[in-house]
Design a protein around this motif. Structure first.
Motif, mmCIF file in Angstrom:
data_model
loop_
_atom_site.group_PDB
_atom_site.id
_atom_site.type_symbol
_atom_site.label_atom_id
_atom_site.label_comp_id
_atom_site.label_asym_id
_atom_site.label_seq_id
_atom_site.Cartn_x
_atom_site.Cartn_y
_atom_site.Cartn_z
ATOM 1 N N GLU A 1 0.795 -1.222 0.000
ATOM 2 C CA GLU A 1 0.000 0.000 0.000
ATOM 3 C C GLU A 1 0.833 1.281 0.000
ATOM 4 O OE1 GLU A 1 -1.101 0.666 4.687
ATOM 5 O OE2 GLU A 1 -2.504 -0.455 3.443
ATOM 6 N N HIS A 2 2.142 1.151 -0.037
ATOM 7 C CA HIS A 2 2.986 2.343 -0.128
ATOM 8 C C HIS A 2 3.225 2.774 -1.575
ATOM 9 C CE1 HIS A 2 3.834 2.639 4.109
ATOM 10 N NE2 HIS A 2 4.126 1.367 4.136
ATOM 11 N N TRP A 3 2.845 1.929 -2.525
ATOM 12 C CA TRP A 3 3.111 2.221 -3.941
ATOM 13 C C TRP A 3 1.828 2.173 -4.754
ATOM 14 C CZ3 TRP A 3 7.721 3.019 -6.720
ATOM 15 C CH2 TRP A 3 8.885 2.997 -5.955
ATOM 16 N N LEU A 4 1.637 3.184 -5.577
ATOM 17 C CA LEU A 4 0.528 3.193 -6.527
ATOM 18 C C LEU A 4 0.901 2.366 -7.749
ATOM 19 C CD1 LEU A 4 -0.311 6.986 -6.351
ATOM 20 C CD2 LEU A 4 -1.650 5.117 -5.368
ATOM 21 N N CYS A 5 -0.079 1.720 -8.352
ATOM 22 C CA CYS A 5 0.141 0.897 -9.542
ATOM 23 C C CYS A 5 0.358 1.793 -10.767
ATOM 24 C CB CYS A 5 -1.068 -0.009 -9.774
ATOM 25 S SG CYS A 5 -1.018 -0.867 -11.355
ATOM 26 N N PRO A 6 1.517 1.706 -11.420
ATOM 27 C CA PRO A 6 1.799 2.556 -12.579
ATOM 28 C C PRO A 6 0.942 2.294 -13.813
ATOM 29 C CG PRO A 6 3.843 1.798 -11.605
ATOM 30 C CD PRO A 6 2.734 1.004 -10.972
ATOM 31 N N SER A 7 0.339 1.111 -13.934
ATOM 32 C CA SER A 7 -0.468 0.857 -15.128
ATOM 33 C C SER A 7 -1.913 1.314 -14.962
ATOM 34 C CB SER A 7 -0.432 -0.637 -15.515
ATOM 35 O OG SER A 7 -1.328 -1.405 -14.741
ATOM 36 N N HIS A 8 -2.312 1.658 -13.739
ATOM 37 C CA HIS A 8 -3.694 2.073 -13.486
ATOM 38 C C HIS A 8 -3.930 3.450 -14.125
ATOM 39 C CE1 HIS A 8 -7.423 3.047 -11.525
ATOM 40 N NE2 HIS A 8 -7.456 1.831 -10.979
ATOM 41 N N PRO A 9 -4.904 3.569 -15.024
ATOM 42 C CA PRO A 9 -5.133 4.849 -15.711
ATOM 43 C C PRO A 9 -5.376 6.038 -14.769
ATOM 44 C CG PRO A 9 -6.380 3.105 -16.768
ATOM 45 C CD PRO A 9 -5.797 2.519 -15.502
ATOM 46 N N GLU A 10 -6.084 5.808 -13.670
ATOM 47 C CA GLU A 10 -6.333 6.915 -12.733
ATOM 48 C C GLU A 10 -5.061 7.318 -11.999
ATOM 49 O OE1 GLU A 10 -10.145 6.844 -10.501
ATOM 50 O OE2 GLU A 10 -10.436 4.957 -11.597
ATOM 51 N N ASN A 11 -4.170 6.366 -11.742
ATOM 52 C CA ASN A 11 -2.886 6.706 -11.126
ATOM 53 C C ASN A 11 -2.010 7.466 -12.101
ATOM 54 O OD1 ASN A 11 -3.700 5.445 -8.794
ATOM 55 N ND2 ASN A 11 -2.514 3.587 -9.167
ATOM 56 N N GLN A 12 -2.038 7.073 -13.360
ATOM 57 C CA GLN A 12 -1.292 7.812 -14.378
ATOM 58 C C GLN A 12 -1.803 9.247 -14.450
ATOM 59 O OE1 GLN A 12 -1.627 5.505 -17.993
ATOM 60 N NE2 GLN A 12 -0.108 4.023 -17.304
ATOM 61 N N GLU A 13 -3.115 9.412 -14.430
ATOM 62 C CA GLU A 13 -3.703 10.747 -14.458
ATOM 63 C C GLU A 13 -3.301 11.545 -13.220
ATOM 64 O OE1 GLU A 13 -5.298 14.007 -15.870
ATOM 65 O OE2 GLU A 13 -5.212 12.146 -17.032
ATOM 66 N N LEU A 14 -3.275 10.902 -12.065
ATOM 67 C CA LEU A 14 -2.867 11.561 -10.824
ATOM 68 C C LEU A 14 -1.426 12.065 -10.927
ATOM 69 C CD1 LEU A 14 -3.696 12.156 -7.820
ATOM 70 C CD2 LEU A 14 -2.620 9.961 -7.265
ATOM 71 N N GLU A 15 -0.542 11.223 -11.439
ATOM 72 C CA GLU A 15 0.864 11.625 -11.592
ATOM 73 C C GLU A 15 0.995 12.804 -12.549
ATOM 74 O OE1 GLU A 15 3.648 10.395 -9.905
ATOM 75 O OE2 GLU A 15 2.099 9.429 -8.728
ATOM 76 N N VAL A 16 0.355 12.700 -13.699
ATOM 77 C CA VAL A 16 0.445 13.768 -14.709
ATOM 78 C C VAL A 16 -0.162 15.053 -14.167
ATOM 79 C CG1 VAL A 16 -0.329 14.516 -17.004
ATOM 80 C CG2 VAL A 16 0.492 12.159 -16.663
ATOM 81 N N SER A 17 -1.367 14.962 -13.648
ATOM 82 C CA SER A 17 -2.065 16.167 -13.160
ATOM 83 C C SER A 17 -1.299 16.865 -12.051
ATOM 84 C CB SER A 17 -3.464 15.799 -12.652
ATOM 85 O OG SER A 17 -4.248 15.297 -13.689
#
Length: 177
Positions: free
Chosen positions: A78-94
């Motif tokens: 639970e310390h790491w977000l999944c890099p392939s998850h589209p919402e996590n990608q959006e979170l990183e970019v945003s």
């Protein structure tokens, strides 16, 4: 100045750090000091990694939504977000583009723009997205993608593409700002 689940400035994207009210907007303070001394300000983002800094409610939400990583053993990280998850990608970019919109920084830097190792991530979402990309089910999940062969090569490309997607989008969108 920002992690996978924490911002050291007032963010519309990530939860703010717990001391924001007392200690203030750390990017604004840094920019002020940099300007005073003629130094460039490059903001550093720790990607995907929440490292125990994110508020527990945010971590729990990410876990409930299937957005944290699962190791090969099946253990949830639970310390790491999944890099392939589209919402996590959006979170990183945003979150990174938000910096470019709000502050006159001289650069944005990625850190931990990777998986924590070869034992992550094997979550249900990774499996579904990988199988969709392959166009077939992976019957021996996750063992099949760890063995030498075509499935492993496709798996490694899938992982690289998840990271590349975020880097390319941040570069494009931040430059546009």
């Amino acid at each position: 100045m920002l992690w996978g689940g924490t911002a050291y400035y007032p963010s519309d994207v990530l939860p703010p750090y717990k001391d924001l009210a007392q200690k203030g907007d750390q990017i604004a303070l840094c920019l002020e000091a940099c300007k005073r001394y003629g130094v460039q300000c490059h903001v550093w983002k720790v990607n995907w990694n929440m490292s125990g800094l994110a508020p527990q409610a945010f971590v729990e939400r990410m876990r409930r939504e299937g957005r944290v990583q699962r190791e090969f053993s099946g253990k949830i990280n639970e310390h790491w977000l999944c890099p392939s998850h589209p919402e996590n990608q959006e979170l990183e970019v945003s979150s990174m583009v938000e910096i470019a919109r709000r502050y006159a920084v001289d650069g944005l830097h990625f850190d931990y723009i990777r998986y924590p190792g070869s034992d992550s991530c094997f979550c249900d979402g990774c499996r579904a997205r990988f199988e969709a990309r392959l166009g077939r089910p992976v019957t021996a999940w996750p063992e099949e993608v760890r063995k030498e062969g075509a499935a492993r090569e496709a798996w490694l490309a899938f992982r690289r593409d998840a990271i590349d997607t975020v880097v390319r989008r941040v570069a494009r969108e931040a430059r546009a700002v």
